[in-house]
Design a protein around this motif. Structure first.
Motif, short mmCIF file in Angstrom:
data_model
loop_
_atom_site.label_atom_id
_atom_site.label_comp_id
_atom_site.label_asym_id
_atom_site.label_seq_id
_atom_site.Cartn_x
_atom_site.Cartn_y
_atom_site.Cartn_z
N ALA A 50 10.85 48.00 -18.63
CA ALA A 50 10.47 48.00 -17.22
C ALA A 50 9.24 47.13 -17.02
O ALA A 50 8.44 46.92 -17.94
N GLU A 51 9.11 46.63 -15.83
CA GLU A 51 7.92 45.90 -15.40
C GLU A 51 7.18 46.85 -14.47
O GLU A 51 7.56 47.03 -13.30
N SER A 57 11.85 48.33 -10.83
CA SER A 57 12.25 48.37 -12.24
C SER A 57 12.01 49.74 -12.87
O SER A 57 12.47 50.01 -13.97
#
Length: 285
Positions: A50-51, A57
């Motif tokens: 994930a960002e 995200s």
């Protein structure tokens, strides 16, 4: 509570937390930006890419999770991100998803005396998130370490070069803690009732004590130069004018915590001497 999500899992503290969770047999999910950093370790953990600065995200990342432990934060600003982007907003993104996903407890690692240091960029961002966490409705624990051994590496680096520079008279004390010991504190807080935990390592040391340990580790004679505090203040003012916000932030934090007491209740077994000696071994390979 046996399903744990660790955010910032590839960082110094995050890695220690994941390893300790695995040792205790707890179901662990590592929230990471770069999964390849974890795959090489062959740890039995679930990886979730994930960002964290992008809330989209993070969707569903907390589904089925009982406890979130967040070490999210930046010590060196890269990618044009600020402390507010990561230490505040990314953690807030995660907190919002934790609430949506039914997480029971959120554990966050801030900094000792963070409430009194809000004038500093990094502490302002961290404490702004702490305020959001406290009013989130989730059970929570805020861990406030006095500093990491990794933060003290600069003493070792200066000793290697033959001289250590200290502001003031070098008598201010602190007790930094090893990442592995701090990880144990974070995990113990999963089932604890304390809302805020101040913690440091097993030795309270003056800056001169730390300098002596560093010189002994590199087997060089003790050479310390004491710098008047007015020079520190001039450096801060000049740096603020000449440097970008991202470059000034770490300097601002370092130069301010160097002139205050950073001692917290003692915990752990790992000593600064052993840490410096481990640096010797790493750099001799």
């Amino acid at each position: 509570m046996n399903k744990i999500l660790v955010a910032g899992a590839t960082g110094y503290l995050g890695m220690h937390i994941v390893k300790n969770l695995v040792d205790r047999g707890l179901h662990t999910t590592a929230l990471v930006r770069t999964p390849s950093k974890f795959k090489d370790l062959n740890l039995p953990v679930s990886l979730l890419k994930a960002e964290v600065t992008n809330p989209l995200s993070l969707e569903n990342c907390c589904d089925g999770i009982d406890v979130v432990i967040s070490t999210l934060g930046i010590t060196k600003q890269t990618d044009g991100l600020s402390y507010m982007d990561v230490d505040f907003q990314a953690n807030l993104n995660l907190l919002n998803e934790a609430k949506r996903g039914g997480v029971k407890k959120f554990i966050y690692i801030s900094v000792l005396h963070g409430e009194e240091l809000k004038a500093l960029q990094i502490c302002k961002a961290k404490e702004k998130f702490v305020e959001e966490l406290k009013k989130s409705g989730l059970d929570y624990c805020i861990i406030r370490p006095s500093g990491f051994f990794s933060d003290i590496t600069e003493f070792y680096n200066m000793a290697e070069k033959g001289r250590i520079y200290l502001f003031g008279n070098g008598q201010l004390k602190s007790n930094p803690i090893h990442g592995d010991d701090l990880a144990k504190v974070c995990i113990d807080s999963i089932n604890g009732d304390t809302k805020e935990v101040e913690v440091g390592g097993p030795e309270i040391l003056s800056q001169i004590d730390i300098a002596k340990i560093a010189f002994e580790a590199v087997n060089k004679p003790l050479k310390i130069t004491f710098i008047p505090d007015w020079i520190r203040r001039v450096i801060l003012r000049t740096s603020k004018l000449l440097l970008s916000t991202s470059k000034y932030g770490p300097i601002e934090f370092f130069m301010n915590v160097m002139v205050i007491e950073m001692s917290a209740p003692m915990y752990g077994k790992q000593t600064l001497k052993d840490y410096f000696l481990s640096l010797n071994n790493e750099r001799s390979i």
